[in-house]
Enzyme design. Structure first.
Site, PDB file in Angstrom:
ATOM      1  N   LYS A  41       0.835  -1.215   0.000  1.00  0.00           N
ATOM      2  CA  LYS A  41       0.000   0.000   0.000  1.00  0.00           C
ATOM      3  C   LYS A  41       0.868   1.262   0.000  1.00  0.00           C
ATOM      4  O   LYS A  41       0.610   2.210  -0.744  1.00  0.00           O
ATOM      5  CB  LYS A  41      -0.929   0.028   1.234  1.00  0.00           C
ATOM      6  N   ARG A 120      -9.165   0.994   9.658  1.00  0.00           N
ATOM      7  CA  ARG A 120      -8.750  -0.397   9.858  1.00  0.00           C
ATOM      8  C   ARG A 120      -9.791  -1.194  10.616  1.00  0.00           C
ATOM      9  O   ARG A 120      -9.610  -2.391  10.827  1.00  0.00           O
ATOM     10  CB  ARG A 120      -7.475  -0.396  10.689  1.00  0.00           C
ATOM     11  N   ARG A 159      11.834  -5.567   3.846  1.00  0.00           N
ATOM     12  CA  ARG A 159      11.571  -4.118   3.824  1.00  0.00           C
ATOM     13  C   ARG A 159      12.613  -3.342   4.633  1.00  0.00           C
ATOM     14  O   ARG A 159      13.016  -3.747   5.725  1.00  0.00           O
ATOM     15  CB  ARG A 159      10.184  -3.828   4.399  1.00  0.00           C
ATOM     16  N   ARG A 192      11.734  -2.149  10.422  1.00  0.00           N
ATOM     17  CA  ARG A 192      10.714  -1.785  11.405  1.00  0.00           C
ATOM     18  C   ARG A 192      10.611  -2.843  12.497  1.00  0.00           C
ATOM     19  O   ARG A 192      10.746  -4.035  12.233  1.00  0.00           O
ATOM     20  CB  ARG A 192       9.349  -1.640  10.706  1.00  0.00           C
ATOM     21  N   ARG A 203       0.073  -9.232  13.340  1.00  0.00           N
ATOM     22  CA  ARG A 203      -0.528  -8.241  12.427  1.00  0.00           C
ATOM     23  C   ARG A 203      -1.477  -8.907  11.445  1.00  0.00           C
ATOM     24  O   ARG A 203      -2.532  -8.359  11.116  1.00  0.00           O
ATOM     25  CB  ARG A 203       0.581  -7.498  11.673  1.00  0.00           C
TER      26      ARG A 203
HETATM   27  P1  AP5 Z   1       4.873  -1.570   1.644  1.00  0.00           P
HETATM   28  O1  AP5 Z   1       4.518  -0.687   0.515  1.00  0.00           O
HETATM   29  O2  AP5 Z   1       5.665  -1.014   2.787  1.00  0.00           O
HETATM   30  O3  AP5 Z   1       3.585  -2.359   2.175  1.00  0.00           O
HETATM   31  P2  AP5 Z   1       2.350  -1.860   3.047  1.00  0.00           P
HETATM   32  O4  AP5 Z   1       1.141  -2.538   2.518  1.00  0.00           O
HETATM   33  O5  AP5 Z   1       2.332  -0.361   3.114  1.00  0.00           O
HETATM   34  O6  AP5 Z   1       2.774  -2.526   4.407  1.00  0.00           O
HETATM   35  P3  AP5 Z   1       2.731  -1.989   5.898  1.00  0.00           P
HETATM   36  O7  AP5 Z   1       3.408  -3.081   6.691  1.00  0.00           O
HETATM   37  O8  AP5 Z   1       3.288  -0.607   6.025  1.00  0.00           O
HETATM   38  O9  AP5 Z   1       1.282  -1.996   6.199  1.00  0.00           O
HETATM   39  P4  AP5 Z   1       0.690  -2.063   7.559  1.00  0.00           P
HETATM   40  O10 AP5 Z   1      -0.713  -1.845   7.194  1.00  0.00           O
HETATM   41  O11 AP5 Z   1       0.955  -3.273   8.365  1.00  0.00           O
HETATM   42  O12 AP5 Z   1       1.512  -0.947   8.378  1.00  0.00           O
HETATM   43  P5  AP5 Z   1       1.122   0.491   8.865  1.00  0.00           P
HETATM   44  O13 AP5 Z   1       2.346   1.300   8.796  1.00  0.00           O
HETATM   45  O14 AP5 Z   1      -0.102   0.992   8.216  1.00  0.00           O
HETATM   46  O15 AP5 Z   1       5.666  -2.827   1.009  1.00  0.00           O
HETATM   47  C1  AP5 Z   1       6.206  -3.833   1.845  1.00  0.00           C
HETATM   48  C2  AP5 Z   1       7.586  -4.241   1.264  1.00  0.00           C
HETATM   49  O16 AP5 Z   1       7.384  -4.873  -0.002  1.00  0.00           O
HETATM   50  C3  AP5 Z   1       8.537  -3.070   1.002  1.00  0.00           C
HETATM   51  O17 AP5 Z   1       9.837  -3.471   1.285  1.00  0.00           O
HETATM   52  C4  AP5 Z   1       8.382  -2.793  -0.510  1.00  0.00           C
HETATM   53  O18 AP5 Z   1       9.554  -2.235  -1.080  1.00  0.00           O
HETATM   54  C5  AP5 Z   1       8.089  -4.191  -1.036  1.00  0.00           C
HETATM   55  N1  AP5 Z   1       7.213  -4.177  -2.198  1.00  0.00           N
HETATM   56  C6  AP5 Z   1       6.127  -3.374  -2.382  1.00  0.00           C
HETATM   57  N2  AP5 Z   1       5.539  -3.662  -3.549  1.00  0.00           N
HETATM   58  C7  AP5 Z   1       6.264  -4.676  -4.100  1.00  0.00           C
HETATM   59  C8  AP5 Z   1       6.139  -5.419  -5.307  1.00  0.00           C
HETATM   60  N3  AP5 Z   1       5.171  -5.172  -6.172  1.00  0.00           N
HETATM   61  N4  AP5 Z   1       7.040  -6.403  -5.566  1.00  0.00           N
HETATM   62  C9  AP5 Z   1       8.041  -6.672  -4.681  1.00  0.00           C
HETATM   63  N5  AP5 Z   1       8.224  -5.985  -3.516  1.00  0.00           N
HETATM   64  C10 AP5 Z   1       7.338  -5.011  -3.240  1.00  0.00           C
HETATM   65  O19 AP5 Z   1       0.729   0.199  10.387  1.00  0.00           O
HETATM   66  C11 AP5 Z   1       1.666  -0.259  11.315  1.00  0.00           C
HETATM   67  C12 AP5 Z   1       1.003  -0.461  12.659  1.00  0.00           C
HETATM   68  O20 AP5 Z   1       0.492   0.791  13.163  1.00  0.00           O
HETATM   69  C13 AP5 Z   1      -0.206  -1.404  12.661  1.00  0.00           C
HETATM   70  O21 AP5 Z   1       0.180  -2.757  12.783  1.00  0.00           O
HETATM   71  C14 AP5 Z   1      -0.966  -0.895  13.880  1.00  0.00           C
HETATM   72  O22 AP5 Z   1      -0.387  -1.376  15.058  1.00  0.00           O
HETATM   73  C15 AP5 Z   1      -0.764   0.610  13.826  1.00  0.00           C
HETATM   74  N6  AP5 Z   1      -1.824   1.290  13.083  1.00  0.00           N
HETATM   75  C16 AP5 Z   1      -1.675   2.010  11.934  1.00  0.00           C
HETATM   76  N7  AP5 Z   1      -2.863   2.487  11.523  1.00  0.00           N
HETATM   77  C17 AP5 Z   1      -3.771   2.064  12.439  1.00  0.00           C
HETATM   78  C18 AP5 Z   1      -5.181   2.207  12.543  1.00  0.00           C
HETATM   79  N8  AP5 Z   1      -5.890   2.889  11.617  1.00  0.00           N
HETATM   80  N9  AP5 Z   1      -5.810   1.628  13.595  1.00  0.00           N
HETATM   81  C19 AP5 Z   1      -5.123   0.929  14.536  1.00  0.00           C
HETATM   82  N10 AP5 Z   1      -3.782   0.751  14.482  1.00  0.00           N
HETATM   83  C20 AP5 Z   1      -3.114   1.311  13.444  1.00  0.00           C
END
Ligand code: AP5
Length: 251
Positions: A41, A120, A159, A192, A203
């Site tokens: 994402k 979420r 990542r 991370r 997660r």
């Molecule tokens: P990346 O683009 O980083 O993936 P992502 O879907 O953004 O993954 P996240 O882990 O950031 O999502 P998340 O939802 O768990 O974390 P968030 O920060 O929102 O890509 C991943 C990797 O793959 C990278 O290395 C990239 O280079 C690679 N890649 C991408 N596309 C590729 C492709 N096509 N081919 C090959 N490689 C590729 O949340 C973190 C934490 O915060 C949560 O767990 C929770 O505790 C908290 N949190 C955040 N928002 C909320 C909320 N609204 N409510 C409650 N808790 C929350």
């Protein structure tokens, strides 16, 4: 292509002015990016943001930015939420909603937005639609990315993230030009806390339990756009644009 803003108002201080200020668009895009952790994402938000001019609003990035604040500038609720996050659990709805409400100016920004990681839960989704209604803003769609679990785990394990500008890399599929150093700002890259195997499992469970039901919720609202996240970042980006074009002409 639009220059990237520093997202100061989202990441650091809701009263701050972003630099450069987002362009006023005749057609601002307002989208939610949905999908499991590691599906890509954030990577797509960067590509879409450059193309559509909309700002990447990640609640994960905003929460991680709060982690860098001195302890006396963090509320007790925020400090508590940071403990949940490092274990892979969702932060409480009340904390996340307070954070987004504080930043609601970003939701009515003239450049549009790409919400990543919010909403979420169904409670958060209902609150978001209420906030947008109050702001007189319409959501264009919810892009739901999906991918096989083994590929997701490979993406998360490799990542690397820039602590300063939050740019995202992958050791194999998207390496930085200089090992361990951000291409965009030169800061050090790190892994991370919640990309450790035990936190990834938690997660994934949180996603299945709390976030997956949002696909049905947004489908019922006529907003869901399903996109496969298989292939290279650019392939997925082009696929996403095609899906958006089929919904509405891009300006
Ligand atoms: P990346 O683009 O980083 O993936 P992502 O879907 O953004 O993954 P996240 O882990 O950031 O999502 P998340 O939802 O768990 O974390 P968030 O920060 O929102 O890509 C991943 C990797 O793959 C990278 O290395 C990239 O280079 C690679 N890649 C991408 N596309 C590729 C492709 N096509 N081919 C090959 N490689 C590729 O949340 C973190 C934490 O915060 C949560 O767990 C929770 O505790 C908290 N949190 C955040 N928002 C909320 C909320 N609204 N409510 C409650 N808790 C929350």
């Amino acid at each position: 292509m639009s220059p990237r803003t520093d997202r100061a108002a989202w990441l650091h201080d809701p009263a701050a002015t972003c630099n450069p200020a987002p362009d006023s668009r005749t057609r601002p895009w307002r989208l939610v990016l949905l999908g499991p952790p590691g599906v890509g994402k954030g990577t797509q938000a960067e590509l879409l943001g450059e193309h559509l001019g909309a700002c990447h609003l990640s609640t994960g990035d905003a929460l991680r930015a709060a982690k860098c604040l001195p302890a006396d500038q963090r509320s007790a609720a925020l400090s508590d939420a940071l403990q949940y996050i490092s274990r892979g659990k969702l932060a409480p709805d009340s904390t996340v909603l307070a954070m987004v409400r504080e930043r609601s100016r970003c939701l009515s920004c003239q450049g549009g937005f790409l919400l990543d990681g919010f909403p979420r839960t169904v409670t958060q989704a209902e609150a978001l639609l209420g906030m947008l209604r109050d702001l007189g803003v319409t959501l264009d769609g919810v892009i739901d990315y999906h991918l096989r679990l083994d590929e997701i785990v490979t993406r998360l394990a490799g990542r690397r993230t820039c602590a300063s500008c939050k740019a995202v890399y992958h050791v194999a599929s998207r390496p930085p030009r200089v090992d361990g150093q951000c291409d965009q700002c030169g800061a050090a890259l790190s892994q991370r806390d919640d990309d450790r195997p035990e936190a990834i499992t938690v997660r994934m469970e949180a996603y299945a339990r709390s976030t997956a039901p949002l696909t049905g919720y947004f489908r019922d609202q006529g907003l869901l756009l399903t996109v496969s996240a298989d292939g290279s970042p650019d392939t997925i980006f082009q696929r996403t644009l095609q899906t958006l074009t089929s919904r509405q002409d891009l300006t």
